[in-house]
Design an enzyme around this catalytic site. Structure first.
Site, PDB file in Angstrom:
ATOM      1  N   ALA A  61     -63.131   3.199 -13.002  1.00  8.58           N
ATOM      2  CA  ALA A  61     -62.744   4.550 -12.593  1.00  8.58           C
ATOM      3  C   ALA A  61     -61.230   4.727 -12.717  1.00  8.58           C
ATOM      4  O   ALA A  61     -60.478   3.772 -12.598  1.00  8.58           O
ATOM      5  CB  ALA A  61     -63.174   4.798 -11.158  1.00  8.58           C
ATOM      6  N   GLY A 102     -66.760   0.629 -13.572  1.00 13.73           N
ATOM      7  CA  GLY A 102     -67.371   1.581 -14.489  1.00 13.73           C
ATOM      8  C   GLY A 102     -67.271   1.140 -15.943  1.00 13.73           C
ATOM      9  O   GLY A 102     -68.127   1.485 -16.761  1.00 13.73           O
ATOM     10  N   GLU A 105     -70.114  -1.113 -16.444  1.00  6.66           N
ATOM     11  CA  GLU A 105     -71.342  -0.306 -16.378  1.00  6.66           C
ATOM     12  C   GLU A 105     -71.545   0.470 -17.681  1.00  6.66           C
ATOM     13  O   GLU A 105     -72.666   0.591 -18.174  1.00  6.66           O
ATOM     14  CB  GLU A 105     -71.278   0.644 -15.175  1.00  6.66           C
ATOM     15  CG  GLU A 105     -71.409  -0.110 -13.853  1.00  6.66           C
ATOM     16  CD  GLU A 105     -71.221   0.776 -12.629  1.00  6.66           C
ATOM     17  OE1 GLU A 105     -70.152   1.421 -12.535  1.00  6.66           O
ATOM     18  OE2 GLU A 105     -72.123   0.827 -11.781  1.00  6.66           O
ATOM     19  N   GLU A 125     -66.343  -3.004  -6.973  1.00  6.52           N
ATOM     20  CA  GLU A 125     -66.450  -1.857  -6.049  1.00  6.52           C
ATOM     21  C   GLU A 125     -66.501  -2.277  -4.581  1.00  6.52           C
ATOM     22  O   GLU A 125     -66.024  -1.565  -3.704  1.00  6.52           O
ATOM     23  CB  GLU A 125     -67.692  -1.021  -6.385  1.00  6.52           C
ATOM     24  CG  GLU A 125     -67.568  -0.196  -7.646  1.00  6.52           C
ATOM     25  CD  GLU A 125     -67.786  -0.978  -8.939  1.00  6.52           C
ATOM     26  OE1 GLU A 125     -67.947  -2.225  -8.881  1.00  6.52           O
ATOM     27  OE2 GLU A 125     -67.792  -0.349 -10.008  1.00  6.52           O
TER      28      GLU A 125
END
Ligand code: NAI
Length: 703
Positions: A61, A102, A105, A125
């Site tokens: 992020a 992210g 991911e 996270e």
């Protein structure tokens, strides 16, 4: 657009380009979906590579979007990953350097992954009080196996790509590149290969379709819950990681994704997550100084001198040796130097024994250390840190000598904990080169460094010292000049309040227990016993005339008059058994306090733990509000960093300022008005600082 699009023959390459770590901000996400569309529309393109320009594949992020609506704006990360999965042409992630959160991911949504060795792979996270929110908990267990994935998700720690590639049966990496340098070329070749393989229209592989099971099933997850629950007491996120991964083994993929999403959103609003996100931002913010731009030129610090080889001088020296910077220590007598060097050796040897430091590293560090009794030997050092006795006369003598011998441009720093840095600067002909570096004890361990900016300290000197702080891995916070700087100035009010609590009926153990239950590493009385009660005693005596109008509980002085200085004398607020550090409540101290109350005519009452915590924390905050108002600290989050890294304030509460922001400043002020009625507190103590009163009245917060 923060993603570039280029076609190499029959392969389209989408390169994320959002320095420093290719954070997945809105424009980067748009860049990916635009690139996918373009590639799918171009008949000449047979396969797509997604990679990262510069220093990372993607760090996840974009922190600039933290908490802003942009983070959720379409295409959000989930939509991007869906677009990748739905691409009719095979998508290959080419991973190097960093693939985290992210970023990882995103790669798990790709049909294939090729990785360079040495890449750091993580889902961090949990460190922000969250679980991965874009399929990480559902796809990573499918790619790596439940156990490895859960370990990574619960710890948040990075693992090197080449280690993961060795796991038997792993499906995270389809191919390892020979080196980071050859990755780009190998990725295009690999993309061509898979394009050929799927030229017949065969289905593209998706991680979501892989099976997900643990051979031990429920038993394994029960075990995981026990382990994780025991280790993560004050944090909800780690156990939620277990739940989410368990769901990956039990639910259909789409249901697991919804489950993950729900947990993610619920965690987002927990106090712990807010605190951790605040910490993340505050940590990065403290290096930003309003009037000192980041590109301020810095001085080169290649060597250091330290004056005084005592407790602090030794610890400070170790920081620099650890960072590979040579240090020359100066003392008045050879014995003091020998003692100082022996202590440093002892500390390193303990690390070697514990396996935390390799023998050759230890020797290498010691080889950077030299000593002298002669100021002339220091003249070439780029910076000098003084850690001699806390007396202005001694500091004066030292700084006058430094001024006489040090080369022009050398930075002259003082580790004083209470003295006026401007006065110290005035002993020299170069006040612009003088600064305070207030380390905390033990200086080789504690993270906090208060960088004290004098009235005349040069901006380049400040910028240099902040950079040096980073180099020696400290959390450096800038403080203006005042008595006690940020941390100790606040703790003085906290200690006064702790004394009043005794006067009004508490025992030291009750006060300590209440604030430790709140999450402090140590209550005020255990802390006093550890640091030495005589230190505060000496300071109070020295300041008696300046503080004549300030009320204090006399209990701490009475304790010192009994010679109970703390652990070092085997007795303080508590009793101690020889060689042990356990604090045993002392009847003698309880009787001493009781006699003092009676002699003084104080009435006592039962005080709740809640009141104890509020009074202690609000004492800190009220002084902090003055510190902010006077510009001693430039922002509230700096004060939080001081307390989180130097004073054992519970991390999951985000620091005193963040904490009271959550309580609501209006409520804080109301409580303070109530406390002002307490018999031992004077109304002046609880007079809300003007800034606090103003923010409370306006319904605003500190941060
Ligand atoms: P210490 O007493 O352990 O060490 C001071 C050393 O300085 C002694 O070895 C002494 O021989 C040497 N010294 C004294 N005068 C000297 C001179 N003129 N030239 C060369 N060496 C001289 O004291 P400590 O605890 O290391 O404190 C040093 C400074 O650090 C003080 O300013 C103190 O306020 C500050 N400080 C102390 C902290 C602590 O927890 N001990 C925490 C933060 C700051």
């Amino acid at each position: 657009m923060t993603a570039e699009y280029k076609v190499h023959g029959t392969v389209a390459v989408i390169s994320l380009n959002n320095p420093p770590v290719n954070g997945l901000g809105l424009t980067t996400r748009q860049g990916i979906t635009d690139g996918l569309e373009k590639a799918n529309a171009d008949a000449a393109v047979k396969a797509i590579v997604i990679t990262g320009a510069g220093k990372a594949f993607s760090g996840g992020a974009d922190i600039k979007e933290f908490g802003s609506p942009k983070a959720l704006q379409e295409p959000n990360l989930l939509s991007v990953i869906t677009a990748v999965e739905n691409s009719a042409k095979p998508v290959v992630a080419a991973i190097h350097s960093v693939a985290m959160g992210g970023g990882l991911e995103l790669s798990l949504g790709c049909h294939y992954r090729i990785a360079a060795p040495g890449a750091s792979i993580a889902l961090p996270e949990v460190k922000l009080g969250l679980i991965p929110g874009a399929g990480g908990t559902q796809r990573l267990p499918r790619a790596l196996g439940v156990e490895v994935a859960l370990n990574m998700i619960v710890s948040g720690e990075p693992v090197k790509s080449e280690m993961l590639a060795q796991i038997p049966g792993q499906k995270l990496f389809d191919k390892m590149a020979a080196s980071p340098e050859s990755l780009a070329e190998e990725a295009v070749a690999f993309a061509n290969e898979v394009a050929t393989k799927h030229a017949d229209g065969s289905a593209l592989p998706l991680v979501r379709n892989l099976p997900c099971k643990h051979p031990l099933g429920d038993a394994y997850f029960q075990f995981a819950r026990n382990m994780v629950g025991g280790m993560s007491k004050n944090y909800p996120a780690p156990l939620k990681c277990v739940e989410a991964v368990e769901a990956a083994t039990k639910k259909k993929f789409a249901d697991g994704m919804l489950f993950e999403r729900e947990i993610f959103i619920n965690l987002m609003w927990t106090p712990e997550c807010r605190a951790l996100r605040h910490l993340f931002v505050a940590e990065r913010a403290c290096s930003k100084i309003p009037d000192v731009p980041e590109d301020t030129p810095k001085r080169d610090i290649k060597s250091l001198a330290v004056i005084g080889a005592g407790t602090m001088g030794g610890g400070i020296t170790m920081n620099f040796l650890n960072a590979g910077i040579p240090v020359k220590m100066l003392e008045m007598k050879q014995e003091a130097l020998d003692r100082g060097v022996a202590t440093i050796r002892k500390n390193y040897e303990a690390q070697v024994k514990k396996g935390k430091l390799k023998q050759d590293k230890y020797e290498q560090r010691m080889s950077l250390l030299t000593t002298t009794l002669n100021y002339a030997d220091l003249k070439d050092a780029d910076m000098v840190i003084e850690a001699v006795f806390e007396e202005m006369g001694v500091k004066e003598a030292v700084f006058k000598q430094l001024d006489a011998v040090m080369k022009p441009g050398a930075i002259l720093a003082s580790n004083t904990s209470t003295l006026d840095v401007d006065k110290i600067a005035a002993f020299t002909s170069r006040p612009q080169d003088v600064i305070g570096t207030h380390f905390f004890s033990p200086a080789n361990v504690m993270k906090l460094l208060e960088v004290v900016r004098g009235a005349k300290t040069g901006k380049d000197v400040l910028a240099t010292v902040m950079a040096i702080g980073k180099k020696i891995k400290k959390t450096s916070v800038v403080s203006g000049v005042c008595d006690g700087f940020i941390g100790n100035r606040m703790i003085e009010q906290y200690s006064r309040q702790a004394g009043f609590l005794l006067d009004e009926g508490c025992t030291p153990a009750q006060v300590d227990k209440a604030i430790e239950k709140f999450g402090f590493a140590m209550g005020p009385f255990r802390m006093g016993d550890l640091a030495g009660n005589d230190i505060g005693w000496a300071i109070r005596k020295r300041r008696a005339s300046e503080r004549a109008d300030m009320k204090y509980s006399k209990t701490a002085d009475l304790l010192c008059e009994l010679g109970r200085f703390g652990q070092k004398t085997g007795a303080g607020w508590y009793d101690y058994q020889a060689g042990k550090r356990d604090a045993i409540p002392s009847q003698l101290v309880v009787d001493m306090i009781d006699k003092y109350r009676k002699d003084s005519g104080f009435t006592t009452r039962k005080i709740s733990d809640e009141e104890i915590v509020q009074r202690l924390v609000y004492s800190l905050v009220n002084e902090a509000a003055r510190i902010l108002e006077e510009g001693i600290a430039s922002k509230a989050s700096d004060i939080d960093m001081v307390y989180l890294t130097g004073y054992g304030f519970p991390i999951y509460r985000g620091g005193p300022m963040h904490y009271v922001d959550q309580v609501g400043l209006f409520n804080v002020v109301q409580s303070m008005k109530r406390f002002a009625q307490n018999p031992r507190d004077d109304a002046a103590f609880w007079q809300p600082a003007p800034l606090l009163a103003k923010l409370a009245a306006e319904g605003k917060t500190f941060t």
